[in-house]
Design a protein around this motif. Structure first.
Motif, short mmCIF file in Angstrom:
data_model
loop_
_atom_site.label_atom_id
_atom_site.label_comp_id
_atom_site.label_asym_id
_atom_site.label_seq_id
_atom_site.Cartn_x
_atom_site.Cartn_y
_atom_site.Cartn_z
N ASN A 276 1.06 -1.24 0.07
CA ASN A 276 0.08 -0.02 -0.21
C ASN A 276 0.98 1.09 -0.10
O ASN A 276 2.15 1.20 0.10
N THR A 323 -3.63 1.00 -8.02
CA THR A 323 -4.52 1.51 -9.29
C THR A 323 -3.78 1.06 -10.70
O THR A 323 -4.32 0.90 -11.61
N ALA A 398 -9.45 9.18 -8.36
CA ALA A 398 -9.17 8.49 -6.88
C ALA A 398 -7.74 8.79 -6.45
O ALA A 398 -6.92 9.04 -6.75
N ASN A 401 -9.34 12.91 -1.72
CA ASN A 401 -10.64 13.90 -2.02
C ASN A 401 -10.57 14.62 -3.20
O ASN A 401 -9.31 15.28 -3.38
N ASP A 423 -15.57 10.09 -9.28
CA ASP A 423 -14.68 10.29 -8.27
C ASP A 423 -14.93 8.71 -7.50
O ASP A 423 -16.01 8.24 -6.86
N LEU A 424 -13.77 7.97 -7.57
CA LEU A 424 -13.79 6.66 -7.04
C LEU A 424 -13.24 6.52 -5.77
O LEU A 424 -11.79 7.01 -5.56
N TRP A 426 -11.41 4.10 -3.19
CA TRP A 426 -11.06 2.66 -2.82
C TRP A 426 -9.71 2.67 -2.18
O TRP A 426 -8.97 3.74 -2.15
N THR A 428 -5.73 0.45 -1.53
CA THR A 428 -5.01 -0.94 -1.91
C THR A 428 -5.70 -2.26 -1.41
O THR A 428 -5.42 -3.22 -2.10
N GLU A 429 -6.09 -2.00 -0.25
CA GLU A 429 -6.63 -3.33 0.37
C GLU A 429 -7.88 -4.05 -0.39
O GLU A 429 -8.25 -4.96 -0.19
O1 PRX Z 1 -8.03 7.95 2.32
C1 PRX Z 1 -8.60 7.18 1.43
C2 PRX Z 1 -7.98 7.87 0.03
O2 PRX Z 1 -6.82 7.10 -0.19
C3 PRX Z 1 -6.75 5.78 0.80
C4 PRX Z 1 -6.10 4.72 0.31
O3 PRX Z 1 -5.05 5.02 -0.68
P1 PRX Z 1 -4.17 3.84 -1.36
O4 PRX Z 1 -4.16 2.62 -0.56
O5 PRX Z 1 -3.08 4.27 -2.00
O6 PRX Z 1 -5.20 3.15 -2.64
C5 PRX Z 1 -5.58 4.27 -3.62
C6 PRX Z 1 -6.58 3.44 -4.71
C7 PRX Z 1 -7.08 4.52 -5.42
C8 PRX Z 1 -8.18 5.69 1.19
O7 PRX Z 1 -8.08 4.99 2.45
N1 PRX Z 1 -8.99 7.84 -0.94
C9 PRX Z 1 -8.97 7.07 -2.05
N2 PRX Z 1 -9.84 7.33 -2.91
C10 PRX Z 1 -10.55 8.49 -2.23
C11 PRX Z 1 -9.83 8.75 -1.08
N3 PRX Z 1 -10.28 9.66 -0.28
C12 PRX Z 1 -11.38 10.49 -0.87
N4 PRX Z 1 -11.94 10.28 -1.96
C13 PRX Z 1 -11.33 9.07 -2.75
N5 PRX Z 1 -12.19 9.04 -3.82
#
Ligand code: PRX
Length: 667
Positions: A276, A323, A398, A401, A423-424, A426, A428-429
């Motif tokens: 992650n 991603t 994504a 925010n 606006d997705l 998600w 890593t998990e």
């Molecule tokens: O806090 C959230 C934020 O990114 C974290 C996950 O990051 P990562 O493991 O690098 O995975 C990214 C995969 C797209 C989340 O716990 N996050 C992710 N998407 C959003 C977000 N915060 C707000 N809006 C989103 N769309």
């Protein structure tokens, strides 16, 4: 055994990496825990060099000359203004032919998916090839008080993700279809590779791996930039059943070493592993499994990006992040798409590079990070309008925010009001999007990740773990398993259980806060560790940052809490101003006024710090622990690990630009 596939000769650049043309060297480094295997290093390097130094000549794609529109298209007026209640409906053209057409269809399918998870996911899996089927569906336990936490999907089934990406598509007649268009850092550098050519390269490279002793279950750590050999290497590992752990090529030697250290945990059977983003603490080797990850990546890319055979799909993420795994390599290939791999910097040679690439290849989907969007917004609007974006249907963001201003900029300026802006949400998990709009169905609200994906049941809970109903704000959890979720943390199942399942037993806890509005739309409020209390109000940093960015001169911002000798905690705002703007007392007062009017007086930052940039890791996430130390004025404090930073020099610049105001005893 762990094999490290590297590509060197690139130099780190401020915003990522680039390499000089013709100065690239290909290498494979092979390491083993077994000393006897060490002498193979040289051999592997030579083999890999032979393999890559004479690349196949790719056919030139037929690409129209870019049409310059400078001066012909007027940027829209009142670009970033909007009423908070304004809703953006799916563009009609998109809705007509979408996989998921309209809200009724979404709601019906969503209901069905929740009523019978197994039926839903088995139906999706049936579109893929399984050598051996399984009667089992999703099985899980999220409550550690009732026994071990586990998740299984299609237990006992046998499949191969590389076969599903390549042979399965070739058998369907896609052999001569372009799988990837590679665009180098230098405009004009490009190559293409068809599905058949990709398979050929994958077979060759899997033979190289095999001949060097890599076997099913071994871990292969891959360290290379965004070149065509990267998907080749990943697919070759998948083909022979080896696990891969992709390390972002921009990482420093120390960061690479810590990830290699983790990968040294060998013999990871049938699993694929993604680190992650490591924005806090040490990187976690999250273990994803083939059948579940494949099913989720296939289905989410198909429906969220409304994937169609004629699409030219472009996800800008590095394959070192999840991603990139889901949306550059596996998701697009499983769907038989043509996608773009871009090795360069989005602002090289100038701020219109992204739009130039969209025009050049007629990209239909663009998927990037909010941070990249904000950096592109800092350039004049003419940099966008100089290039045709007519081909674009969907723009996804994504990773953090997306503040409404960035959303509106994408919608009105880039998309010309005819694209769907997604606006997705998600992690890593998760393996794929969890809360996300669907382009042909979901009415959009800027700043909201909208509604759950199929089979996903979000839950908001309070501190006690009680589930909140209706419009509410709380801790974001998921109540049921989904195929794409990580199964464990490599060699540390205890940490897996502790991180995600111990705070609210019975739920997977994301670590994020969220609000659900009266229409059941979700609004992510940020990592709960980043929230803070000011005068009895719980403040979400995301909300203050979104307000700050409504000021037209603020390009980026990050808010942290700092200690105040008399007030306890106060908000401290780092703001990156638009090109050519300086923080005068008048501008600082205006910026504070925006927060006062959008949120309330209690949220107004005590300090507005004009920042030259923010300390970000290489996936674009701001490292807030560093900002907290700077806000506290605690020069003596150890900053911890800064090796994952994109640009370490920003820290010194932040100390230099810190306003000379004493807030607490540290100074
Ligand atoms: O806090 C959230 C934020 O990114 C974290 C996950 O990051 P990562 O493991 O690098 O995975 C990214 C995969 C797209 C989340 O716990 N996050 C992710 N998407 C959003 C977000 N915060 C707000 N809006 C989103 N769309």
């Amino acid at each position: 055994m762990a094999v490290y596939v590297g590509r060197f000769g690139f130099r780190l650049a401020r915003q990522g990496f680039q390499h000089g043309k013709g100065r690239i060297m290909q290498r494979v480094m092979m390491e083993s825990t077994y000393a006897s295997a060490q002498p193979r290093l040289e051999e592997v390097r030579e083999e890999w060099e032979r393999f890559l130094v004479e690349p196949q000549q790719m056919p030139e794609p037929k690409i129209d000359e870019p049409r310059s529109k400078i001066g012909k298209e007027e940027p829209p007026r009142n670009l970033l203004e909007h009423h908070p209640e304004e809703i953006f409906h799916p563009p009609e053209k998109l809705q007509e032919n979408a996989h998921i057409r309209g809200m009724d269809m979404y709601q019906q399918l969503y209901r069905e998916s929740i009523e019978d998870l197994d039926r839903y996911w088995k139906q999706v899996a049936s579109e893929l090839y399984f050598e051996k089927h399984s009667d089992k569906g999703l099985e899980w336990n999220f409550d550690h008080r009732k026994g071990d936490v586990f998740v299984k999907f299609l237990d006992g089934a046998k499949t191969n993700i590389a076969y599903n990406c390549l042979e399965r598509n070739i058998q369907k007649g896609l052999g001569s279809k372009i799988a990837y268009i590679w665009e180098g850092n230098e405009p004009g550098d490009y190559k293409t590779i068809t599905y058949s050519e990709l398979l050929e390269q994958v077979v060759k490279f899997s033979e190289v791996l095999r001949s060097k002793g890599v076997r099913k279950g071994d871990v292969v750590a891959i360290y290379m930039p965004m070149v065509l050999e990267l998907p080749v290497a990943l697919l070759a590992c998948a083909r022979i059943g080896a696990s891969h752990s992709v390390v972002f090529a921009g990482f420093s030697a120390d960061s690479l070493a810590s990830r290699i250290q983790q990968a040294k945990a060998k013999l990871m059977k049938r699993y694929r592993c993604a680190m992650n983003s490591g924005s806090t603490g040490t990187p976690k080797g999250l273990v994803h499994t083939t059948a579940g990850f494949m099913t989720y990546a296939y289905h989410s890319v198909k429906t969220v990006f409304d994937a169609k055979p004629e699409d030219i799909y472009w996800c800008t993420a590095d394959a070192g992040w999840i991603t990139g795994h889901t949306c550059v390599v596996y998701g697009p290939l499983l769907n038989g798409l043509t996608s773009i791999i871009f090795e360069g910097i989005p602002t090289y040679p100038n701020g219109s590079r992204v739009w130039q690439i969209v025009e050049k290849y007629k990209a239909t989907q663009l998927y990037t990070s909010p941070t990249a969007v904000r950096s592109l917004m800092a350039y004049p609007n003419e940099m966008v309008t100089a290039h045709s974006r007519d081909s674009l249907k969907i723009i996804g963001v994504a990773g953090e925010n997306t503040n409404p201003s960035a959303w509106l900029w994408l919608h009105r300026l880039v998309g010309g009001n005819k694209c769907s802006i997604l606006d997705l949400y998600w992690q890593t998990e998760n393996g794929g999007p969890m809360i996300t709009p669907l382009p042909g169905a979901t009415p959009l609200k800027p700043g909201s990740a909208t509604l759950p994906f199929f089979g996903i049941e979000p839950a908001l809970v309070n501190e006690k773990g009680d589930q909140l109903e209706g419009a509410a704000e709380g801790y974001l959890c998921f109540a049921r398993a989904w195929p794409g979720m990580a199964r464990t943390i490599w060699r540390d199942h205890e940490r897996f259980v502790k991180t995600y399942f111990s705070t609210y037993p019975g739920y997977y806890f994301t670590g994020d806060g969220a609000k659900r509005d009266q229409d059941s739309y979700y609004w992510i409020t940020g990592r709960v560790d980043d929230q803070f209390n000011v005068s009895g109000h719980l403040l979400s940093t995301a909300e203050v940052e979104a307000a700050l960015m409504q000021h037209p001169d603020v390009v980026e911002s990050a808010v942290v809490a700092t200690k105040h000798s008399s007030k306890g905690q106060v908000p401290y705002a780092f703001v990156v101003l638009a090109f050519g703007k300086y923080l005068t007392p008048e501008l600082a007062a205006e910026i504070k006024q925006v927060v006062r009017s959008k949120i309330g007086a209690f949220a107004v930052p005590e300090i507005v710090h004009p920042a030259p940039g923010l300390p970000k890791n290489r996936s674009g996430k701001v490292l807030r622990r560093i900002l907290r130390i700077i806000a506290d004025g605690d020069q003596a404090k150890n900053l911890g690990d800064t090796t994952t930073l994109l640009d370490e020099s920003v820290i010194e610049q932040l100390w230099e630009t810190r306003p000379d105001i004493k807030l607490n005893a540290n100074e």
